[in-house]
Design an enzyme around this catalytic site. Structure first.
Site, short mmCIF file in Angstrom:
data_model
loop_
_atom_site.label_atom_id
_atom_site.label_comp_id
_atom_site.label_asym_id
_atom_site.label_seq_id
_atom_site.Cartn_x
_atom_site.Cartn_y
_atom_site.Cartn_z
N GLN A 118 -1.60 2.47 9.99
CA GLN A 118 -0.33 2.53 9.24
C GLN A 118 0.74 3.31 10.01
O GLN A 118 1.93 3.03 9.87
CB GLN A 118 -0.55 3.22 7.88
CG GLN A 118 -1.34 2.41 6.88
CD GLN A 118 -2.82 2.74 6.91
OE1 GLN A 118 -3.36 3.08 7.97
NE2 GLN A 118 -3.49 2.62 5.79
N ALA A 164 0.78 5.20 -2.12
CA ALA A 164 0.55 5.54 -3.53
C ALA A 164 1.71 5.14 -4.46
O ALA A 164 1.48 4.43 -5.45
CB ALA A 164 0.24 7.03 -3.63
N ARG A 213 -7.66 -0.11 -6.38
CA ARG A 213 -7.88 1.00 -5.43
C ARG A 213 -8.09 2.28 -6.24
O ARG A 213 -7.33 2.54 -7.18
CB ARG A 213 -6.68 1.13 -4.46
CG ARG A 213 -6.49 -0.13 -3.61
CD ARG A 213 -5.56 0.13 -2.44
NE ARG A 213 -6.17 0.99 -1.44
CZ ARG A 213 -5.50 1.50 -0.41
NH1 ARG A 213 -4.21 1.27 -0.27
NH2 ARG A 213 -6.11 2.26 0.48
N ARG A 240 0.86 -1.18 0.00
CA ARG A 240 0.00 0.00 0.00
C ARG A 240 0.90 1.23 0.00
O ARG A 240 2.11 1.11 0.09
CB ARG A 240 -1.02 0.01 1.17
CG ARG A 240 -0.64 -0.65 2.44
CD ARG A 240 0.51 -0.04 3.16
NE ARG A 240 0.31 1.39 3.36
CZ ARG A 240 1.26 2.27 3.57
NH1 ARG A 240 2.53 1.87 3.63
NH2 ARG A 240 1.01 3.55 3.74
N ASP A 280 -1.89 10.96 -1.90
CA ASP A 280 -2.30 9.97 -2.89
C ASP A 280 -2.63 10.61 -4.22
O ASP A 280 -2.55 9.98 -5.27
CB ASP A 280 -3.51 9.18 -2.37
CG ASP A 280 -3.07 8.29 -1.22
OD1 ASP A 280 -3.01 8.80 -0.09
OD2 ASP A 280 -2.74 7.13 -1.48
O1 MRU Z 1 -4.39 3.34 2.44
P1 MRU Z 1 -2.91 3.51 2.26
O2 MRU Z 1 -2.11 2.92 3.35
O3 MRU Z 1 -2.46 3.09 0.88
O4 MRU Z 1 -2.71 5.08 2.34
C1 MRU Z 1 -1.44 5.62 2.21
C2 MRU Z 1 -1.41 7.09 2.35
O5 MRU Z 1 -2.40 7.75 2.55
C3 MRU Z 1 -0.08 7.74 2.12
O6 MRU Z 1 0.05 8.90 2.90
C4 MRU Z 1 0.04 8.14 0.65
O7 MRU Z 1 -0.23 7.03 -0.16
C5 MRU Z 1 1.38 8.66 0.31
S1 MRU Z 1 2.60 7.40 0.37
C6 MRU Z 1 4.09 8.04 -0.05
#
Ligand code: MRU
Length: 340
Positions: A195, A48, A89, A46, A236
């Site tokens: 996370q 972005a 996603r 996970r 994202d």
């Molecule tokens: O749901 P996730 O864990 O994929 O969400 C991740 C985030 O919101 C991060 O802050 C974003 O993807 C930036 S990662 C460099």
């Protein structure tokens, strides 16, 4: 921190299974793009930029599966693979950016599928290498904003684990520390998937960077108490009017504004979607059980009560002090002038 995803010498995709962290550091290996798609959906991988690279590698696996088909059938099968990967996603632009980049190769080279497969595998590997280079540049640009002794709040995980390596929001912190500055991190736990607690704390501890985890509701108080100097988050998708990031980011930005604390967004250009506005973006809604049950286990909400589980929110630019890309640090206006 070790890379979150690699293309192996046996032409497989190997990734850290992030659902098992911090208890276990284990790896998954796939040779089927459908498995990569599932791993994105269930969040073995996970973040972005990481899911962008995973999608590109998924496309590369699909070319191996289909490279012996005649060109027309190959194209049909690749369209299907792209759709499966796109439907994993909806919010992070990197996923779509990565698949489009792979698709350009198919469009640009009217070659036979076997040669295309080699080109696409090389492109996916290149995208993984580029991700690290971009993150290091974000680190260098963002480190200039950090002073010796800063305590930086971050939300979710926009670190090494959310990218191939080094991270986006955590990159300026890593670089500033490499430069000899003393920096501490405060990580929001980031309900419901945690996370911050599970992943940001894990990778910072792994790299011996001081970190404290707080409940999501604590950051406002810590700002008022003067215990946070700066906020850096990832993103994202950046549209012309807002920054999309993990649910809760908007509240952090509001609290930062109220306390005159700079709020920075680390954004590789692969996350910029400046031709879009808020209304163009689908905010992912995940299963109610992620909120009602702690980590899918103990239920904390009465049976029969449904929960709302939006995975991302949008922060308007009036709350954003600057955007850190691989090219520099920009205000909203400068960002639009440069990239739109
Ligand atoms: O749901 P996730 O864990 O994929 O969400 C991740 C985030 O919101 C991060 O802050 C974003 O993807 C930036 S990662 C460099």
């Amino acid at each position: 921190m070790i890379p979150s995803i690699i293309w192996t010498s046996e032409d497989k995709v190997k990734m850290i299974d992030q659902t098992l962290l911090p208890q276990k550091l284990e790896f998954l290996e796939f040779d089927d793009y459908r498995e990569v798609a599932t791993s994105i959906k269930v969040m073995n991988i996970r973040g972005a930029p990481a899911i962008g690279v995973a999608a590109a590698m998924g496309m590369a696996l699909a070319t191996i599966e289909y490279k012996n088909l005649p060109k027309e059938k190959f194209l049909e099968a690749m369209e299907e693979a792209a759709n499966v990967l796109r439907n994993t996603r909806p919010t992070a632009s990197n996923l779509f950016w990565a698949i489009d980049r792979i698709w350009k190769i198919i469009d640009t080279y009217p070659d036979n599928p076997e040669n295309l497969s080699e080109l696409i595998i090389e492109e996916a590997k290149l995208m993984a290498q580029e991700d690290i280079i971009v993150n290091k540049s974000i680190g260098k640009n963002g480190a200039e904003l950090l002073e010796d002794g800063d305590v930086v709040l971050t939300h979710c995980n926009a670190g090494s684990l959310a990218t191939v390596q080094y991270g986006t929001a955590l990159a300026p912190i890593r670089t500033a520390i490499e430069q000899g500055k003393k920096i501490e991190v405060i990580a929001d736990e980031t309900r419901p998937r945690l996370q911050g607690a599970r992943l940001t704390a894990y990778e910072l501890q792994y790299d011996k960077i001081p970190v404290n985890v707080i409940s999501d509701t604590s950051s406002g108080l810590l700002m008022r108490l003067g215990k946070i100097n700066k906020v850096i988050v990832g993103t994202d998708r950046v549209t012309s009017d807002a920054v999309f990031n993990k649910i809760g980011t908007y509240l952090v930005a509001l609290a930062a504004k109220d306390n005159n604390i700079p709020f920075y967004v680390a954004a590789p250009t692969s996350s910029l979607s400046l031709g879009e506005t808020i209304k163009d973006v689908t905010i992912e809604q995940r299963d109610s059980s992620e909120v009602s049950n702690v980590l899918g286990k103990v239920r904390i909400v009465p049976e029969g009560v449904e929960c709302l589980n939006y995975a991302f929110d949008m922060t308007p630019f009036r709350l954003v002090t600057g955007i850190i890309t691989e090219d520099g640090v920009f205000t909203h206006k400068e960002l639009l002038n440069r990239y739109l």
